[in-house]
Design an enzyme around this catalytic site. Structure first.
Site, mmCIF file in Angstrom:
data_model
loop_
_atom_site.group_PDB
_atom_site.id
_atom_site.type_symbol
_atom_site.label_atom_id
_atom_site.label_comp_id
_atom_site.label_asym_id
_atom_site.label_seq_id
_atom_site.Cartn_x
_atom_site.Cartn_y
_atom_site.Cartn_z
ATOM 1 C CD GLU A 1 -2.832 -0.602 4.939
ATOM 2 O OE1 GLU A 1 -3.747 -0.831 4.639
ATOM 3 O OE2 GLU A 1 -2.038 0.334 5.584
ATOM 4 C CE LYS B 1 -6.476 19.013 13.674
ATOM 5 N NZ LYS B 1 -4.479 18.752 13.783
ATOM 6 C CB THR C 1 -0.614 -0.181 1.428
ATOM 7 O OG1 THR C 1 -1.349 1.368 1.045
ATOM 8 C CG2 THR C 1 -0.118 0.176 2.344
ATOM 9 C CD1 TRP D 1 -10.108 19.744 13.781
ATOM 10 C CD2 TRP D 1 -10.756 17.640 13.207
ATOM 11 N NE1 TRP D 1 -8.549 18.832 14.406
ATOM 12 C CE2 TRP D 1 -9.573 17.105 14.084
ATOM 13 C CE3 TRP D 1 -11.561 16.062 12.961
ATOM 14 C CZ2 TRP D 1 -8.679 16.592 14.244
ATOM 15 C CZ3 TRP D 1 -10.205 15.151 13.342
ATOM 16 C CH2 TRP D 1 -8.990 15.051 14.319
HETATM 17 P P1 AMP Z 1 -6.174 1.813 -0.351
HETATM 18 O O1 AMP Z 1 -5.533 0.832 0.683
HETATM 19 O O2 AMP Z 1 -5.412 1.957 -1.141
HETATM 20 O O3 AMP Z 1 -7.366 0.446 -0.658
HETATM 21 O O4 AMP Z 1 -6.784 2.847 0.728
HETATM 22 C C1 AMP Z 1 -7.540 2.947 1.776
HETATM 23 C C2 AMP Z 1 -8.572 3.814 1.925
HETATM 24 O O5 AMP Z 1 -9.202 4.789 0.852
HETATM 25 C C3 AMP Z 1 -9.033 4.652 3.175
HETATM 26 O O6 AMP Z 1 -8.437 4.705 4.567
HETATM 27 C C4 AMP Z 1 -9.786 5.707 3.199
HETATM 28 O O7 AMP Z 1 -8.694 6.772 3.369
HETATM 29 C C5 AMP Z 1 -10.047 5.129 1.267
HETATM 30 N N1 AMP Z 1 -11.409 5.083 1.209
HETATM 31 C C6 AMP Z 1 -12.008 3.921 0.882
HETATM 32 N N2 AMP Z 1 -13.236 3.167 0.713
HETATM 33 C C7 AMP Z 1 -13.825 4.439 0.586
HETATM 34 C C8 AMP Z 1 -15.113 5.728 1.223
HETATM 35 N N3 AMP Z 1 -15.839 4.522 0.289
HETATM 36 N N4 AMP Z 1 -15.105 6.556 1.082
HETATM 37 C C9 AMP Z 1 -13.659 7.203 1.126
HETATM 38 N N5 AMP Z 1 -12.693 7.023 1.895
HETATM 39 C C10 AMP Z 1 -12.813 5.464 1.534
#
Ligand code: AMP
Length: 543
Positions: free
Chosen positions: A331, A440, A186, A445
């Site tokens: 993760e 902020k 990641t 926030w």
């Molecule tokens: P990844 O590990 O590349 O799949 O990224 C994970 C991150 O994507 C999460 O921690 C969120 O910040 C973002 N994410 C995943 N799904 C959503 C969602 N439905 N809405 C907003 N952010 C999301």
């Protein structure tokens, strides 16, 4: 006293064996990289995976070794998933959109002994050949002998020739279900990519959860099209879950534009699909221009970034498909929440239904969640209080691969997601920000995601990012950076007026900058570090 129930290890090989036995003729259809469709059944896929398992032995890949892939969603990639994990080796899916330095870093960090790559990625591989020369022993190209490309640095092996030269008889070994099965890095916005090492047990449990009606809802009667790449958190586990359910699979290869995706949906009768919002923007745009439909598709799982309200509405109103908004992380294998209604939501009017559908969803069994304030204390589940979202569960990583320390893992067994969220009494979670992206203003926030969602709901806005800019009085104030619909006329003032009545007045961005495009990460998320850097000296207008 232990229960008297058989302790059979949960292994990925059992998925393909099950599908081959009971759904052997159910098709896996691939839109080939070079064009045209390839189709065969689960029984054929199992036979090919077993041939490949024999071939891996010949290449010197054994239990615990790591094999890398640079590949699209195709039947060959599917076979690799099963053959590699099936022999107890680790299937490391690599995102080809990473920078060359990151690619070289993760191939070496993971110790990829063999790489399986699409022919089109051979020049990319050649560009960092020297960096990985000590790690990689063989390169197998996902094509037949006739189409084997030239490489400046490597002796290339044809996948089809390799597989065809081996026997389809192979007995999958049995081993501890906690054995590593697959690996995916990641890429945060800073530092080196971090490896998430999945286990057989985690993937099987994640598949059981995924196919359930309140999760991805996959059955043997479905045709499932994972558009989300098999190099992004295992295509959200769909290659395992669809196999567990015995569903037909439609794999789009690299053909992810609206026209090709629409053709695969109607041509193969896709009923369920999953991808990030960008893919659906392309599809909806194509549908609008062409007047075509997406029948019989009804179940569209969208996650990876927040889903715009207008997207949920358009799918329902114009195409009869229900969006399931989902949230997860690499993760987390990756599913954490999926948005489906409860019985009490049966009679919601359209507005209230959209308010609900816009949230990221409620936890699926197997994942625990809490939100924590700056003092480390747990916050109320009232849909209002927001804080650091933490998770733990059956398929959540407990550490990063070959990394001794992790800031994200708490002393009491939780994983801190880096997302800021609210939870309500029913467990519906709403992401308001990434911890690092929060704006902020005067100690309070402002949710950048809320500002972006409102902007993209404007009919003349394609994409938007809200970032913080330094302010002498309030510390930080929001700046909106937006991409206009092609040819659309839209002034700053019109977009700012659009916020009236939709959020608290003081949340309204101080200014708007229109750009031609926004920067993205390798997984398609907004690259806000770059934007903050680009606009760090931006002077906001004084009121
Ligand atoms: P990844 O590990 O590349 O799949 O990224 C994970 C991150 O994507 C999460 O921690 C969120 O910040 C973002 N994410 C995943 N799904 C959503 C969602 N439905 N809405 C907003 N952010 C999301």
């Amino acid at each position: 006293m232990l229960g008297l129930i058989m302790d059979r290890p949960m292994l990925i090989s059992s998925l393909i064996d099950f599908a081959a036995e009971y759904h052997g003729g159910t098709e896996i259809v691939t839109h080939n990289v070079e064009g045209g469709l390839h189709r065969y059944g689960y029984a054929d896929a199992q036979a090919e995976a077993k041939r490949l398992a024999n071939a891996l032995g010949e290449l010197g890949v054994g239990f615990g070794d790591t094999v890398g892939t640079l590949a699209w969603n195709t039947r060959r990639h599917f076979e690799i998933y099963y053959a590699v994990s099936g022999i107890g080796a680790i299937c490391h899916t690599i995102n080809p959109r990473l920078y060359v330095e990151q690619l070289a870093y993760i191939v070496n960090h993971a110790s990829d002994r063999v790489l399986f790559v699409e022919a089109g990625f051979v020049p990319l591989l050649d560009s960092f050949a020297a960096e990985i020369a000590d790690t990689v022993r063989a390169i197998v190209v996902l094509c037949d002998e006739a189409n084997l490309p030239e490489s400046e640095h490597f002796d290339l092996i044809s996948y089809d020739a390799l597989v065809a030269a081996h026997d389809p008889v192979f007995d999958w070994p049995s081993f501890d279900e906690r054995t590593a099965s697959s690996l995916c890095y990641t890429s945060g916005t800073t530092g080196n990519p971090k490896g998430v090492l999945y286990s057989h047990r985690g993937n099987i449990l994640h598949s059981y959860a995924s196919i359930g009606p309140d999760c991805m809802n996959i059955s043997a009667r479905d045709t499932v099209m994972p558009v989300v790449p098999m190099f992004h958190a295992n295509a959200w586990g769909i290659p395992y879950a669809a196999t567990m359910a015995g569903a037909k699979l439609a794999l789009p290869g690299p053909h992810l534009d609206g026209e090709n995706v629409q053709a695969l949906i109607t041509g193969e009768g896709v009923t369920m699909t999953a991808a990030v919002p960008t893919i659906w923007l392309m599809l909806l745009d194509y549908l609008k221009r062409s007047g075509k439909n997406i029948r019989p598709l009804t179940n569209v799982v969208i996650g990876g970034s927040a889903v715009p309200r207008s997207m949920i509405e358009t799918f329902k109103r114009d195409y009869g498909a229900t969006v399931r908004h989902a949230w997860g992380m690499t993760e987390m294998s990756p599913l954490g929440t999926v948005n489906t209604p409860l019985a009490k939501h049966e009679n919601l009017d359209d507005g209230a239904w959209l308010d609900l559908a816009e949230k990221q969803g409620r936890p699926i069994f197997g994942v625990d969640m809490r939100i924590v304030g700056e003092d480390g204390g747990e916050l109320a589940r009232d849909g209002v209080a927001f804080g650091d979202l933490q998770v733990r569960g059956y398929w959540v990583a407990n550490a990063y691969h070959r990394q001794d320390e992790s800031d994200a893992h708490t002393g009491d067994g939780w994983f801190s997601t880096g997302d800021v969220a609210t939870l309500d009494g029913d467990g519906y979670m709403r992401i308001t920000d990434r911890t690092k992206d929060v704006i902020k203003s005067g100690g309070e926030w402002i949710s950048s995601i809320d500002l972006e969602n409102i902007a993209v709901d404007h009919p003349k806005v394609v994409e938007a990012a809200a970032i913080s800019v330094a302010h002498p009085h309030w510390d930080e104030r929001p700046l909106l950076i937006a991409v206009r619909e092609e040819g659309a006329e839209l002034e700053k003032s019109e977009l700012l007026d659009w916020y009236e009545g939709k959020i608290a007045r003081w949340w309204k961005p101080d200014d708007v900058v229109f750009v031609d495009e926004l920067p993205h990460t390798a997984t398609g998320k907004l690259l806000k570090t770059k934007l903050r850097d680009d606009f760090k000296d931006y002077i906001l207008p004084t009121a």
